[in-house]
Design a protein around this motif. Structure first.
Motif, PDB file in Angstrom:
ATOM      1  N   LEU A 181     -12.624   4.160  -7.968  1.00  9.18           N
ATOM      2  CA  LEU A 181     -11.225   3.667  -8.134  1.00  9.18           C
ATOM      3  C   LEU A 181     -10.246   4.759  -8.796  1.00  9.18           C
ATOM      4  O   LEU A 181      -9.198   4.541  -8.810  1.00  9.18           O
ATOM      5  N   SER A 182     -10.916   5.607  -9.339  1.00 14.05           N
ATOM      6  CA  SER A 182     -10.108   6.387 -10.331  1.00 14.05           C
ATOM      7  C   SER A 182     -11.001   7.787 -10.673  1.00 14.05           C
ATOM      8  O   SER A 182     -12.341   7.563 -10.279  1.00 14.05           O
ATOM      9  N   PHE A 183     -10.482   8.645 -11.407  1.00 18.87           N
ATOM     10  CA  PHE A 183     -11.314   9.971 -11.636  1.00 18.87           C
ATOM     11  C   PHE A 183     -12.255   9.452 -12.937  1.00 18.87           C
ATOM     12  O   PHE A 183     -13.095  10.247 -13.116  1.00 18.87           O
ATOM     13  N   VAL A 184     -11.917   8.469 -13.301  1.00 20.19           N
ATOM     14  CA  VAL A 184     -13.202   7.830 -14.396  1.00 20.19           C
ATOM     15  C   VAL A 184     -14.006   6.851 -13.550  1.00 20.19           C
ATOM     16  O   VAL A 184     -13.597   5.922 -13.221  1.00 20.19           O
ATOM     17  N   PRO A 185     -15.382   6.936 -13.997  1.00 21.02           N
ATOM     18  CA  PRO A 185     -16.209   6.063 -13.352  1.00 21.02           C
ATOM     19  C   PRO A 185     -16.080   4.667 -14.128  1.00 21.02           C
ATOM     20  O   PRO A 185     -15.706   4.499 -15.150  1.00 21.02           O
ATOM     21  N   THR A 186     -16.463   3.612 -13.036  1.00 17.20           N
ATOM     22  CA  THR A 186     -16.140   2.392 -13.625  1.00 17.20           C
ATOM     23  C   THR A 186     -17.167   1.849 -14.868  1.00 17.20           C
ATOM     24  O   THR A 186     -16.750   0.907 -15.335  1.00 17.20           O
ATOM     25  N   ASP A 187     -18.294   2.473 -15.018  1.00 15.81           N
ATOM     26  CA  ASP A 187     -18.968   2.138 -16.333  1.00 15.81           C
ATOM     27  C   ASP A 187     -18.833   3.018 -17.353  1.00 15.81           C
ATOM     28  O   ASP A 187     -19.390   3.082 -18.172  1.00 15.81           O
ATOM     29  N   HIS A 188     -17.611   3.882 -17.536  1.00 14.59           N
ATOM     30  CA  HIS A 188     -17.130   4.553 -18.493  1.00 14.59           C
ATOM     31  C   HIS A 188     -16.580   4.003 -19.376  1.00 14.59           C
ATOM     32  O   HIS A 188     -15.623   2.912 -19.066  1.00 14.59           O
ATOM     33  N   PRO A 189     -16.811   4.010 -20.847  1.00 14.16           N
ATOM     34  CA  PRO A 189     -16.243   3.155 -21.887  1.00 14.16           C
ATOM     35  C   PRO A 189     -14.627   3.417 -21.789  1.00 14.16           C
ATOM     36  O   PRO A 189     -14.001   2.487 -22.221  1.00 14.16           O
ATOM     37  N   LEU A 190     -13.944   4.592 -21.493  1.00 12.40           N
ATOM     38  CA  LEU A 190     -12.518   4.673 -21.267  1.00 12.40           C
ATOM     39  C   LEU A 190     -12.065   4.022 -19.874  1.00 12.40           C
ATOM     40  O   LEU A 190     -10.891   4.335 -19.696  1.00 12.40           O
ATOM     41  N   TYR A 191     -12.735   3.515 -19.088  1.00 15.45           N
ATOM     42  CA  TYR A 191     -12.334   3.149 -17.580  1.00 15.45           C
ATOM     43  C   TYR A 191     -11.271   2.082 -17.947  1.00 15.45           C
ATOM     44  O   TYR A 191     -11.555   1.106 -18.643  1.00 15.45           O
ATOM     45  N   ALA A 192     -10.187   2.174 -17.364  1.00 14.54           N
ATOM     46  CA  ALA A 192      -9.250   1.013 -17.265  1.00 14.54           C
ATOM     47  C   ALA A 192      -9.411  -0.046 -16.329  1.00 14.54           C
ATOM     48  O   ALA A 192      -9.403   0.431 -14.917  1.00 14.54           O
ATOM     49  N   GLY A 193      -9.571  -1.283 -16.716  1.00 16.52           N
ATOM     50  CA  GLY A 193     -10.006  -2.236 -15.484  1.00 16.52           C
ATOM     51  C   GLY A 193      -8.997  -2.650 -14.475  1.00 16.52           C
ATOM     52  O   GLY A 193      -9.185  -3.369 -13.939  1.00 16.52           O
ATOM     53  N   ASP A 194      -7.690  -2.449 -14.905  1.00 19.48           N
ATOM     54  CA  ASP A 194      -6.542  -2.913 -14.385  1.00 19.48           C
ATOM     55  C   ASP A 194      -6.118  -1.916 -13.204  1.00 19.48           C
ATOM     56  O   ASP A 194      -5.101  -2.040 -12.380  1.00 19.48           O
ATOM     57  N   ILE A 195      -7.063  -1.078 -12.615  1.00 23.09           N
ATOM     58  CA  ILE A 195      -6.508  -0.160 -11.585  1.00 23.09           C
ATOM     59  C   ILE A 195      -6.512  -0.922 -10.134  1.00 23.09           C
ATOM     60  O   ILE A 195      -7.754  -1.583 -10.036  1.00 23.09           O
ATOM     61  N   PRO A 196      -5.660  -0.521  -9.531  1.00 23.04           N
ATOM     62  CA  PRO A 196      -5.497  -1.406  -8.128  1.00 23.04           C
ATOM     63  C   PRO A 196      -6.614  -0.739  -7.340  1.00 23.04           C
ATOM     64  O   PRO A 196      -7.050   0.392  -7.157  1.00 23.04           O
TER      65      PRO A 196
END
Length: 513
Positions: A416-431
């Protein structure tokens, strides 16, 4: 500037392919028989020492060198991972100390931010993050300043107070080089000196922002930053140790060509070099001084690294039992289906993980040919991607999941973004833009892109699209490389876009072009 819509897929990295033949014997367990008088004595079976264990790892290329401060290829990094250990490992996006007692933190006091006086002409990192000399007009952050609101412009005369970092790294006391020499803080300082030497290849970003890297005692190094450089990754600023006792007689420019550094380097890890047969193999044996030997490591007595450039040959050698492990350098992307079949039949075990490389499709919103970004020049294409709804529609019309399921055999996921979903810095509100042609067509209709001929396979035409002449077809150029996986992905995405009435003109180029 291109606008990037997430990604089509994450690449697959093959961690290891294992095959272990099950061989052995069964010995009875029970009482030793009592000899019958007059009979021949019954031999008593005593256990024998376990035979040496050898693990054969097949690489897809030969290491270009084993000098750790050179530009290493991937095969060299795999071999050096057995010769050295750490010094800091990354596990699940976090750092773990290996030869350090602990990792420094600001809370523990091992890392500190301290004020320091800087005079005109002193080297600093300015408010924009650039390495520079303090001079008239330089914008800098004074001590305790962390935002742009408190940035000051230097007057060229006065002494100023700025912040710098001091970070202490404490070594374990039981780490020893494979020649029996204790590994000390001075070895890490020697490693820093080699890395900082202009003859040593590699980036100098951290070196240039280091004011000093010294020992405070035989087990402790201290990293001091250039004033103004507050490194958020300070935890890892411990330099790779180098064996001064073995290399100290040579200069940095000579080490990459010296056998003692490039072909038979000593390390502190579980194994040490025994021999290197160019074009064929390397053999490593247990390091008797490895600091984890009392824990039963390493598990194998000998590591043999074979060099097999052809992936098909590597898989054949694995199947025949002449390779126990296929290293990621064997580039097995084209053998996924075969390996999955072999795993189902019990021949191999494949371990697959998504890599950090992301394949992305960029949308050129404003072509470089636009003269001022507003007015179209002669020959420019119409501004067909200006409306965000058009770009969202394109995202909805890209069947990225099918790319994952077919091209990548379902072994990855749509990021969903350049940051993997299991990364601690992943933002969960990405469309999330899941494949939905109905929703995509609805957005295109809202913008003014209409299907006037009733044929979804032909491009939609502009009817009431802002700043786009009526009758302009929704036609995009799709540039990619000619690699097999690229062609497969392009074919899927082109067909899915066509379902929304988006025309695609595919053009393949070499990577350099």
């Amino acid at each position: 500037m291109p606008r990037i819509y997430g990604a089509q897929r994450q690449s697959i990295a093959f961690i290891a392919l294992l095959i272990f033949p099950l061989t052995g014997c069964v010995l009875p367990i029970g009482k030793v028989p009592t000899p019958t008088p007059g009979a021949a004595p019954t031999p008593v079976m005593t256990p024998t020492a376990a035979p040496p264990r050898t693990l054969t790892i097949c690489l897809g290329e030969e290491p270009n060198t084993l000098y750790p401060f050179a530009n290493l290829n991937d095969a060299a990094r795999s071999v050096l991972a057995a010769i050295d250990d750490g010094p800091i490992d990354t596990v699940s996006y976090g750092y773990q100390p290996v030869i350090l007692q602990k990792l420094p933190t600001l809370a523990s006091g091992d890392a500190q931010i301290v004020p320091v006086s800087v005079q005109a002409g002193g080297t600093i990192v300015d408010a924009d993050g650039n390495l520079t000399k303090l001079a008239v007009g330089t914008r800098f952050r004074p001590s305790s300043c962390r935002t742009d609101a408190c940035v000051v412009t230097y007057d060229g005369v006065s002494s100023v107070q700025m912040d710098q970092m001091k970070v202490n790294f404490l070594l374990r006391s039981d780490v020893t080089w494979s020649d029996g020499t204790p590994l000390t803080a001075d070895d890490s300082v020697y490693g820093y000196q080699l890395a900082a030497d202009q003859a040593t290849p590699g980036p100098k970003f951290l070196v240039d922002r280091t004011e000093a890297y010294t020992t405070t005692d035989p087990s402790t190094t201290q990293w001091t930053s250039i004033p103004g450089f507050l490194d958020p990754s300070f935890t890892t600023n411990f330099w790779l140790p180098a064996p001064k006792q073995a290399w100290g007689q040579l200069q940095a420019p000579d080490l990459p060509k010296a056998d003692v550094a490039a072909k038979k380097p000593i390390g502190w890890g579980p194994y040490m070099m025994q021999d290197w047969v160019p074009g064929d193999r390397m053999t490593l044996v247990k390091n008797p001084y490895y600091f984890r030997v009392t824990e039963g490591f390493p598990k194998f007595d000998t590591l043999v690294f074979r060099f097999i450039a052809d992936p098909n040959a590597a898989v054949s050698e694995l199947s025949a039992g002449r390779c126990d492990v296929l290293d990621p350098t064997t580039h097995l992307d084209g053998q996924v289906a075969l390996l999955q079949q072999m795993q189902r039949s019990g021949e191999v075990r494949s371990l697959i993980t998504p890599g950090m490389a992301i394949e992305w499709l960029g949308l050129g919103i404003k072509p470089a040919t636009y003269d001022d970004g507003i007015t179209l020049a002669k020959g420019d294409r119409p501004d067909i991607l200006a409306d965000p709804r058009t770009r969202r529609a394109l995202a909805l019309c890209l069947d990225r999941q099918q790319v994952v399921d077919t091209v990548l055999f379902g072994q990855s996921s749509v990021p969903l973004s350049f940051v993997p979903t299991d990364h601690p810095l992943y933002a969960g509100d990405i469309p999330s833009y899941k494949f939905d042609t109905s929703a995509g067509i609805k957005l295109l209709e809202q913008v003014g892109w209409r299907d006037l001929d009733g044929k979804p396979a032909t491009p939609r035409l502009a009817v009431s699209v802002k700043n786009v002449p009526a009758g302009t077809p929704l036609m995009l150029n799709y540039y990619s490389t000619a690699a097999l996986q690229r062609r497969q992905a392009v074919d899927i995405l082109t067909k899915s876009l066509q379902q929304c009435g988006v025309g695609v003109n595919v053009q393949y180029y070499s990577q350099n072009d």
